[in-house]
Design a protein around this motif. Sequence first.
Motif, PDB file in Angstrom:
ATOM      1  N   ARG A 103       0.838  -1.202   0.000  1.00  0.00           N
ATOM      2  CA  ARG A 103       0.000   0.000   0.000  1.00  0.00           C
ATOM      3  C   ARG A 103       0.869   1.245   0.000  1.00  0.00           C
ATOM      4  N   GLY A 104       0.437   2.258  -0.749  1.00  0.00           N
ATOM      5  CA  GLY A 104       1.191   3.502  -0.824  1.00  0.00           C
ATOM      6  C   GLY A 104       0.904   4.237  -2.115  1.00  0.00           C
ATOM      7  N   PRO A 105       1.745   5.185  -2.499  1.00  0.00           N
ATOM      8  CA  PRO A 105       1.556   5.902  -3.761  1.00  0.00           C
ATOM      9  C   PRO A 105       1.614   4.923  -4.928  1.00  0.00           C
ATOM     10  N   GLY A 106       0.781   5.163  -5.941  1.00  0.00           N
ATOM     11  CA  GLY A 106       0.767   4.221  -7.049  1.00  0.00           C
ATOM     12  C   GLY A 106       0.072   4.755  -8.291  1.00  0.00           C
ATOM     13  N   VAL A 107      -0.023   3.882  -9.281  1.00  0.00           N
ATOM     14  CA  VAL A 107      -0.600   4.201 -10.583  1.00  0.00           C
ATOM     15  C   VAL A 107      -1.683   3.176 -10.914  1.00  0.00           C
ATOM     16  N   ARG A 108      -2.777   3.675 -11.520  1.00  0.00           N
ATOM     17  CA  ARG A 108      -3.873   2.800 -11.964  1.00  0.00           C
ATOM     18  C   ARG A 108      -4.034   2.926 -13.477  1.00  0.00           C
ATOM     19  N   GLY A 146       9.595   1.292 -11.893  1.00  0.00           N
ATOM     20  CA  GLY A 146       9.828   1.293 -10.449  1.00  0.00           C
ATOM     21  C   GLY A 146       8.685   0.738  -9.614  1.00  0.00           C
ATOM     22  N   ALA A 147       7.793  -0.063 -10.223  1.00  0.00           N
ATOM     23  CA  ALA A 147       6.714  -0.679  -9.437  1.00  0.00           C
ATOM     24  C   ALA A 147       7.281  -1.678  -8.438  1.00  0.00           C
ATOM     25  N   GLU A 148       6.736  -1.664  -7.245  1.00  0.00           N
ATOM     26  CA  GLU A 148       7.137  -2.621  -6.219  1.00  0.00           C
ATOM     27  C   GLU A 148       6.134  -3.753  -6.087  1.00  0.00           C
ATOM     28  N   ALA A 149       4.901  -3.518  -6.507  1.00  0.00           N
ATOM     29  CA  ALA A 149       3.847  -4.538  -6.461  1.00  0.00           C
ATOM     30  C   ALA A 149       2.793  -4.174  -7.504  1.00  0.00           C
ATOM     31  N   ILE A 150       2.278  -5.186  -8.200  1.00  0.00           N
ATOM     32  CA  ILE A 150       1.276  -4.961  -9.246  1.00  0.00           C
ATOM     33  C   ILE A 150       0.171  -5.994  -9.115  1.00  0.00           C
ATOM     34  N   SER A 151      -1.057  -5.548  -9.338  1.00  0.00           N
ATOM     35  CA  SER A 151      -2.193  -6.470  -9.407  1.00  0.00           C
ATOM     36  C   SER A 151      -2.976  -6.198 -10.684  1.00  0.00           C
ATOM     37  N   TYR A 181     -10.024  -4.157 -18.125  1.00  0.00           N
ATOM     38  CA  TYR A 181      -8.950  -4.736 -17.342  1.00  0.00           C
ATOM     39  C   TYR A 181      -8.300  -3.642 -16.496  1.00  0.00           C
ATOM     40  N   ARG A 182      -8.228  -3.882 -15.199  1.00  0.00           N
ATOM     41  CA  ARG A 182      -7.709  -2.890 -14.257  1.00  0.00           C
ATOM     42  C   ARG A 182      -6.359  -3.347 -13.698  1.00  0.00           C
ATOM     43  N   ILE A 183      -5.353  -2.536 -13.924  1.00  0.00           N
ATOM     44  CA  ILE A 183      -4.003  -2.806 -13.437  1.00  0.00           C
ATOM     45  C   ILE A 183      -3.650  -1.752 -12.386  1.00  0.00           C
ATOM     46  N   VAL A 184      -3.192  -2.199 -11.239  1.00  0.00           N
ATOM     47  CA  VAL A 184      -2.832  -1.298 -10.142  1.00  0.00           C
ATOM     48  C   VAL A 184      -1.396  -1.589  -9.733  1.00  0.00           C
ATOM     49  N   GLY A 215     -10.499   1.720 -24.949  1.00  0.00           N
ATOM     50  CA  GLY A 215     -10.504   2.377 -23.651  1.00  0.00           C
ATOM     51  C   GLY A 215      -9.115   2.412 -23.036  1.00  0.00           C
ATOM     52  N   LEU A 216      -8.697   3.581 -22.574  1.00  0.00           N
ATOM     53  CA  LEU A 216      -7.400   3.724 -21.910  1.00  0.00           C
ATOM     54  C   LEU A 216      -7.473   4.854 -20.902  1.00  0.00           C
ATOM     55  N   GLN A 217      -7.250   4.513 -19.636  1.00  0.00           N
ATOM     56  CA  GLN A 217      -7.194   5.505 -18.567  1.00  0.00           C
ATOM     57  C   GLN A 217      -5.953   5.251 -17.727  1.00  0.00           C
ATOM     58  N   VAL A 218      -5.212   6.307 -17.467  1.00  0.00           N
ATOM     59  CA  VAL A 218      -4.027   6.223 -16.613  1.00  0.00           C
ATOM     60  C   VAL A 218      -4.094   7.351 -15.598  1.00  0.00           C
ATOM     61  N   ASP A 219      -4.060   7.013 -14.315  1.00  0.00           N
ATOM     62  CA  ASP A 219      -4.027   8.043 -13.280  1.00  0.00           C
ATOM     63  C   ASP A 219      -3.192   7.556 -12.106  1.00  0.00           C
ATOM     64  N   SER A 220      -2.973   8.432 -11.161  1.00  0.00           N
ATOM     65  CA  SER A 220      -2.147   8.094  -9.996  1.00  0.00           C
ATOM     66  C   SER A 220      -2.884   8.470  -8.721  1.00  0.00           C
TER      67      SER A 220
END
Length: 245
Positions: A103-108, A146-151, A181-184, A215-220
């Motif tokens: 958990r922490g700062p990230g990108v969706r 620099g991702a530390e964890a991805i789902s 499809y949702r990538i976090v 469809g393409l959405q990128v946010d943080s």
Amino acid sequence: MPRKGTHAQQRWPLSVMALCAATGLLFVTAAVSASGDDLRPSGGDLNSLLSERSDRTDQRRATADELQRSIDGLSGSVGGAAIDRLKSESADLEPVTGMTPARGPGVRVILDDSPAGAAKPGLDPNIFIVHEQDLQAYVNALWAGGAEAISMQGQRLISTTGIKCVGNTVLLNGRQYSPPYRIVAVGDVGGMLTSVNTSPATVTFADYAREYQLGLQVDSGSDVSVPAYDGQVNLQFATSTAAGS
């Protein structure tokens, strides 16, 4: 003068007997192969088969989770210096192997097929569908950034996770998913966004998204969560080799 067909009439009963024997053999072979089950079960289309396999995977995962809890309970009651040392080493490895939540700062990132009616005559319909290589492109870009964890779809991705495209659906750890499809990803937000916006594969998808209404959405976000991996970690086909061999 000899009668025509005399030999044919004599051979006919033998041919019938041979045909009946072959037919009987086929029935017996089919029965043995099916083990008493229908060789062509109803609902045998690909989607039904995938749905059945996905349900079966969920059932087996639930059983495995229950057994793992029992094993953990029994292991917790065992003591000794060697056991304690192994437990400590295992706990140290859990974060880097995806066994603990992050958990922490990230990108969706959200990817989706083009809406109904967007397809144009004369164009390959596959252009309007999100494929496994598109998903893998964004996952790879996030790791590189620099991702530390991805789902993905709420499932933690680890080193053995495979993304497999089947028609307009995706198989992930034995489960079938439909778009969107949702990538976090949790990690270095700036690095991940830069990587997603500059990677050749993701740039190509972004161009297609604009051209064909994909469809393409990128946010943080400052508080993004990725669950722990809850599947099996044992290798079924690969085997380890001795160092240097």
